[in-house]
Design a protein around this motif. Structure first.
Motif, short mmCIF file in Angstrom:
data_model
loop_
_atom_site.label_atom_id
_atom_site.label_comp_id
_atom_site.label_asym_id
_atom_site.label_seq_id
_atom_site.Cartn_x
_atom_site.Cartn_y
_atom_site.Cartn_z
N ARG A 1 -33.27 -28.09 -30.83
CA ARG A 1 -34.38 -28.06 -31.78
C ARG A 1 -35.71 -28.29 -31.06
O ARG A 1 -35.75 -28.80 -29.95
CB ARG A 1 -34.17 -29.14 -32.85
CG ARG A 1 -32.93 -28.94 -33.71
CD ARG A 1 -32.57 -30.22 -34.48
NE ARG A 1 -32.20 -31.30 -33.58
CZ ARG A 1 -32.73 -32.52 -33.63
NH1 ARG A 1 -33.68 -32.82 -34.51
NH2 ARG A 1 -32.33 -33.46 -32.79
N LEU A 2 -36.79 -27.91 -31.75
CA LEU A 2 -38.14 -28.10 -31.24
C LEU A 2 -38.95 -28.94 -32.21
O LEU A 2 -38.66 -28.98 -33.41
CB LEU A 2 -38.85 -26.76 -31.05
CG LEU A 2 -38.23 -25.74 -30.10
CD1 LEU A 2 -39.04 -24.45 -30.15
CD2 LEU A 2 -38.16 -26.27 -28.68
N SER A 3 -39.99 -29.58 -31.67
CA SER A 3 -40.99 -30.25 -32.50
C SER A 3 -42.38 -29.80 -32.06
O SER A 3 -42.64 -29.66 -30.86
CB SER A 3 -40.89 -31.78 -32.38
OG SER A 3 -39.81 -32.28 -33.11
N LYS A 4 -43.25 -29.55 -33.02
CA LYS A 4 -44.62 -29.13 -32.72
C LYS A 4 -45.46 -30.34 -32.32
O LYS A 4 -45.54 -31.33 -33.05
CB LYS A 4 -45.24 -28.46 -33.95
CG LYS A 4 -44.66 -27.10 -34.30
CD LYS A 4 -45.14 -26.02 -33.34
CE LYS A 4 -44.77 -24.62 -33.80
NZ LYS A 4 -45.18 -23.58 -32.82
N LEU A 5 -46.09 -30.24 -31.15
CA LEU A 5 -46.94 -31.31 -30.65
C LEU A 5 -48.35 -30.78 -30.41
O LEU A 5 -48.55 -29.57 -30.23
CB LEU A 5 -46.39 -31.86 -29.33
CG LEU A 5 -44.96 -32.39 -29.32
CD1 LEU A 5 -44.58 -32.85 -27.92
CD2 LEU A 5 -44.78 -33.52 -30.32
N ASP A 6 -49.31 -31.67 -30.38
CA ASP A 6 -50.70 -31.30 -30.08
C ASP A 6 -50.91 -31.35 -28.57
O ASP A 6 -51.68 -32.15 -28.03
CB ASP A 6 -51.66 -32.23 -30.82
CG ASP A 6 -51.59 -32.06 -32.32
OD1 ASP A 6 -51.56 -30.91 -32.78
OD2 ASP A 6 -51.54 -33.09 -33.03
N THR A 7 -50.19 -30.48 -27.88
CA THR A 7 -50.28 -30.35 -26.43
C THR A 7 -50.38 -28.88 -26.09
O THR A 7 -50.20 -28.01 -26.94
CB THR A 7 -49.03 -30.93 -25.74
OG1 THR A 7 -47.88 -30.15 -26.12
CG2 THR A 7 -48.80 -32.38 -26.12
N ALA A 8 -50.65 -28.61 -24.84
CA ALA A 8 -50.52 -27.23 -24.36
C ALA A 8 -49.04 -26.84 -24.37
O ALA A 8 -48.16 -27.70 -24.46
CB ALA A 8 -51.09 -27.13 -22.95
N THR A 9 -48.79 -25.56 -24.30
CA THR A 9 -47.40 -25.09 -24.28
C THR A 9 -46.72 -25.52 -22.99
O THR A 9 -47.27 -25.34 -21.91
CB THR A 9 -47.36 -23.56 -24.37
OG1 THR A 9 -48.05 -23.13 -25.55
CG2 THR A 9 -45.92 -23.05 -24.43
N PRO A 10 -45.52 -26.12 -23.08
CA PRO A 10 -44.77 -26.43 -21.85
C PRO A 10 -44.44 -25.14 -21.10
O PRO A 10 -44.68 -24.03 -21.60
CB PRO A 10 -43.50 -27.10 -22.38
CG PRO A 10 -43.80 -27.51 -23.78
CD PRO A 10 -44.80 -26.52 -24.29
N GLY A 11 -43.88 -25.30 -19.92
CA GLY A 11 -43.54 -24.12 -19.13
C GLY A 11 -42.33 -24.35 -18.26
O GLY A 11 -41.86 -25.48 -18.10
N ASP A 12 -41.83 -23.27 -17.70
CA ASP A 12 -40.67 -23.37 -16.82
C ASP A 12 -41.02 -24.19 -15.59
O ASP A 12 -42.03 -23.95 -14.93
CB ASP A 12 -40.23 -21.97 -16.38
CG ASP A 12 -39.73 -21.13 -17.56
OD1 ASP A 12 -39.08 -21.70 -18.45
OD2 ASP A 12 -40.00 -19.92 -17.58
N MET A 13 -40.17 -25.14 -15.28
CA MET A 13 -40.30 -25.93 -14.05
C MET A 13 -38.94 -25.98 -13.39
O MET A 13 -37.96 -26.33 -14.04
CB MET A 13 -40.81 -27.34 -14.35
CG MET A 13 -41.04 -28.19 -13.11
SD MET A 13 -41.86 -29.74 -13.54
CE MET A 13 -41.86 -30.57 -11.96
N THR B 1 -42.96 -28.52 -28.22
CA THR B 1 -43.69 -27.31 -27.87
C THR B 1 -45.10 -27.45 -28.42
O THR B 1 -45.42 -28.44 -29.07
CB THR B 1 -42.98 -26.06 -28.42
OG1 THR B 1 -43.65 -24.89 -27.95
CG2 THR B 1 -42.96 -26.05 -29.95
N SER B 2 -45.95 -26.48 -28.16
CA SER B 2 -47.32 -26.54 -28.66
C SER B 2 -47.36 -26.13 -30.13
O SER B 2 -46.37 -25.69 -30.70
CB SER B 2 -48.22 -25.61 -27.84
OG SER B 2 -47.84 -24.26 -28.05
N GLN B 3 -48.52 -26.24 -30.72
CA GLN B 3 -48.70 -25.81 -32.11
C GLN B 3 -48.74 -24.29 -32.24
O GLN B 3 -48.54 -23.76 -33.33
CB GLN B 3 -50.01 -26.40 -32.67
CG GLN B 3 -50.02 -27.91 -32.79
CD GLN B 3 -49.14 -28.43 -33.91
OE1 GLN B 3 -48.63 -27.66 -34.74
NE2 GLN B 3 -48.93 -29.75 -33.96
#
Length: 752
Positions: free
Chosen positions: A348-360, A320-322
């Motif tokens: 579980r989730l991990s914080k990444l330096d990306t935009a927030t994912p979304g429903d696809m 997920t995003s930060q």
């Protein structure tokens, strides 16, 4: 239990049949207008400047050269951005995950690659684009972390549940001990790549400033109520100040559920300049937000030699995003599809330096079911049991988590009808045992499952004196055929030809309805239309029965039918009156009704509702080159009542194509050194082309369900769930090589 509420006769005329799309002519002739095509007098154009780094901060912005270009109105950055009245509301929208939604041009912080750092507004698009290339931005870059595999030890359980997402149930039994003691064991890791939605229509927003100071906003969105909610929150506006429209959508697949940053920037510029503004994102910029998150999963199955499951463990990790905790139902499906006494599901989730994912499309289910159904195929080989028989052996008619029966579950019928149509009985089970000339032939199958949901929705229906009917609400038609099915429902309800019914959607001035997604639109908006039509029918009947010398004077409502524009006594067409005559004689120019439909709470207390499918896939693989062709797909679907067999079939076919893409083509490639998706165009992001798609056969298995008055379950998502697993299993059957990392590409096959 829900009851039938349609005033039509027991014989459906349009519902359940194959009908052409009522919006088709507008789309193929170009009359349909999309968010970036609406215009107004004095319209300005905005062009977004995207960040060149993934993580860090802006140290300086030089916009002097851009501002000097003739026709440029303003360059807006975080340094000169106007304040907005709703800043404290954090720009919430109705599908936002927990956390703090992204705020464009808020400060100097860079949180993901492609983040907007400036908006150039000019008199025309070309000038804005040219001037944007002259904006010079200096950065202080930091090392981004975008590799989920490298961050597994920093994963965490989501602290707050996202709305509509079920947390994994508590374990039952002792899955670890049962696995250790099982005679047959399968335990493997499965991966799926990041995928981007890539609809044909890019995200765009046109904000029109009206003379009275209100705003008319055309936004690429799957539900204009969400656009309105976002704008009122972010800018401190009242709903009556913002009318939002999106009558047509050029593809969404989930990326249109949330308002994206071009909407905020367009409204920001419109308020600042006091004139209408349009902002359209480029294809490259479409990679700077929402995507299906890549995932790492481990599935462990323990079974008796006869295939009976003794232990089922499913663990999933995705990023997920930060700034937001995006979540999906990934592992929950494993707890409800099969019967097992010892189950442990973790997510579980991990914080990444990306935009927030979304429903696809079918978020979570595509991911989780690939892992589960591939593992079930591996168990079938380990136990030497046919994959269909293994699933029947572990079949359940009751949801093991909720301990409630399913309102309907025709999955066994899907197995039978799908296998017969596919010719599964001719399959030889040994890998590499089937050939066609120089090609290896593989047959694989998998199950699909998706929630059959209904949301609160309203609809307004108006019958006019000329015998025409107008129905509508604010939901969107995302290409699924909503315009058409609502027209069918209304036409049947009042016994009118379909061309006498006009359906309006995608306008906040219409009755309130949820975003179009989750395969809930038919059940939600369709039921609302039925209720509103019944109200109109009752009003019309009351007027008809009160006419002087009425042929219906002594007839009760439940003994009449609406047919061919008339109200008639059931079984006696001679006792009837035309709707147009009813309104004319009563002196009314219209009959109106607005109704709201809600999920049946009594049904939900007793039953669970899901759609199911059995997917059969044939692949042919060049043994020397490893090139895979998906030559046949048979998808047997149990989704309750099918309102329109033509549009529903199209939905499944489109979903199957996306499943083929997920299995063999689609991968958003992250360069972890830069933290950037590198294939940010439709030339390098591979999707199936016409040459990749061969025979797709869709079977709608007859199924009766009472979760809602229409008896529908929705077909938008179910067609993609399980498709990638069926193809993966077919690849193993053809080659004897198990590829557990999607997409399955030539290099992976040759290297296996």
């Amino acid at each position: 239990m829900a009851t039938q509420i349609s005033p039509a006769s027991g014989r459906d005329k349009f519902v359940g049949s194959a009908q052409n799309r009522v919006d088709g002519p507008a789309k193929v002739t170009g009359l349909a207008k999309y968010a970036g095509e609406f215009t107004s007098e004095n319209l300005a154009h905005g062009y977004v400047v995207s960040s060149a780094i993934t993580k860090g901060r802006i140290t300086a912005i030089d916009s002097a050269a851009a501002e000097a270009v003739p026709g440029v109105l303003k360059v807006i950055t975080h340094e000169n951005r106007p304040s907005v009245a709703g800043e404290a509301e954090a720009y919430q929208d109705m599908v936002a995950p927990p956390g703090a939604p992204f705020r464009a041009l808020y400060d100097e912080t860079i949180a993901f690659s492609g983040q907007p750092v400036a908006l150039v507004v000019a008199e025309d698009f070309d000038t804005a684009r040219h001037a944007a290339s002259l904006v010079k931005v200096s950065y202080e870059a930091q090392t981004p972390h975008t590799d989920i595999a490298a961050l597994q030890d920093q994963s965490y359980d989501p602290p707050e549940k996202r709305g509509g997402i079920k947390t994994p149930p508590k374990p039952w039994g002792d899955a670890s001990a049962a696995f250790d003691g099982a005679p047959i064991k399968v335990s493997e890791q499965y991966r799926i790549a990041h995928e981007h939605h890539n609809p044909m229509e890019p995200h765009a927003s046109t904000v029109v400033v009206e003379d009275d100071g209100t705003y008319t906003v055309y936004d690429k969105i799957q539900g204009v109520a969400n656009t309105q909610m976002y704008l009122t929150n972010a800018f401190g506006l009242k709903p009556e100040q913002v009318r939002c429209l999106n009558p047509y959508l050029g593809g969404g697949f989930g990326c249109g559920l949330r308002p994206q940053y071009q909407l905020f920037l367009a409204m920001l510029a419109a308020q600042d300049l006091g004139r209408s503004v349009r902002v359209v994102l480029t294809r490259d910029q479409m990679w700077s937000f929402t995507y299906r998150p890549g995932a790492i999963q481990t599935v462990s199955l323990g079974a008796e030699k006869n295939g009976v499951l003794q232990s089922l463990k499913h663990d999933a990790l995705h990023g997920t995003s930060q700034f937001e905790d995006y979540q999906e139902n990934v592992v929950n499906w494993s707890g409800i599809l099969y019967r097992c006494d010892n189950v442990e599901l973790t997510y579980r989730l991990s914080k990444l330096d990306t935009a927030t994912p979304g429903d696809m499309r079918a978020p979570g289910a595509v991911t989780g079911m690939f892992a589960l159904e591939t593992a079930m195929d591996e168990l079938a080989y380990a136990t030497r049991i046919d994959p269909i028989q293994l699933r029947i052996t572990n079949y359940t008619d009751t949801d093991p988590v909720e301990e409630k029966p399913y309102g309907s579950k025709a999955l066994k019928d899907c197995f039978v009808q799908g296998a017969e149509r596919f010719g599964w009985a001719k399959r030889t089970p040994e890998p590499r045992s089937m050939r066609d000339g120089k090609e290896l032939v593989g047959w694989g199958m998998a199950c699909g499952i998706w929630e059959a949901l209904m949301m609160e929705s309203s609809a307004k229906v108006t019958l006019t004196a000329d015998g025409r009917l107008e129905v509508g609400n604010s939901t969107g038609d995302i290409g699924t055929g909503t315009y058409t099915i609502l027209t069918q429902i209304a036409a049947d309800a009042l016994g009118l030809p379909m061309d006498h019914v006009t359906t309006k959607l995608g306008d906040t001035d219409l009755a309130k309805a949820p975003v179009a997604g989750g395969s809930w639109t038919a059940a939600s908006s369709g039921t609302a239309v039925m209720k509103a039509c019944r109200n109109v029918a009752e009003q019309a009947f009351k007027l008809a029965r009160g006419l002087e010398g009425s042929p219906l004077a002594n007839v009760d409502f439940d003994r009449i039918v609406f047919s061919k524009g008339r109200i008639e006594a059931a079984g006696d067409p001679s006792r009837g009156v035309a709707l147009t005559d009813v309104l004319k004689a009563s002196g009314q120019d219209r009959i109106e009704a607005t109704e709201t439909a809600n999920p049946d709470k009594d049904f939900a207390k007793k039953y669970e509702a899901y759609t199911h499918s059995a997917v059969f896939a044939e692949v042919k693989i060049d043994e020397d080159l490893g090139i895979v062709r998906v030559t046949r797909i048979v998808s047997a679907i149990a989704a309750g009542k099918i309102l329109n067999t033509k549009t529903a079939r199209s939905q499944i076919m489109g979903a199957v194509v996306m499943g083929i893409g997920s299995a063999l083509h689609e991968e958003s490639m992250l360069d972890h050194r830069l933290g950037r998706f590198m294939n940010r165009n439709l030339g390098e992001y591979h999707v199936p082309s016409n040459a990749d798609i061969h025979d797709i056969d869709v079977i709608f298995v007859e199924e009766e369900d009472k979760a809602n008055p229409l008896g529908v379950k929705g077909v938008g998502e179910i067609g993609i769930v399980g498709t990638a697993a069926a193809i993966s299993n077919a690849v193993f059957h053809a080659t004897g090589k198990r590829i557990r990392d999607l997409p399955i590409t030539v290099d992976k096959i040759l290297a296996a």
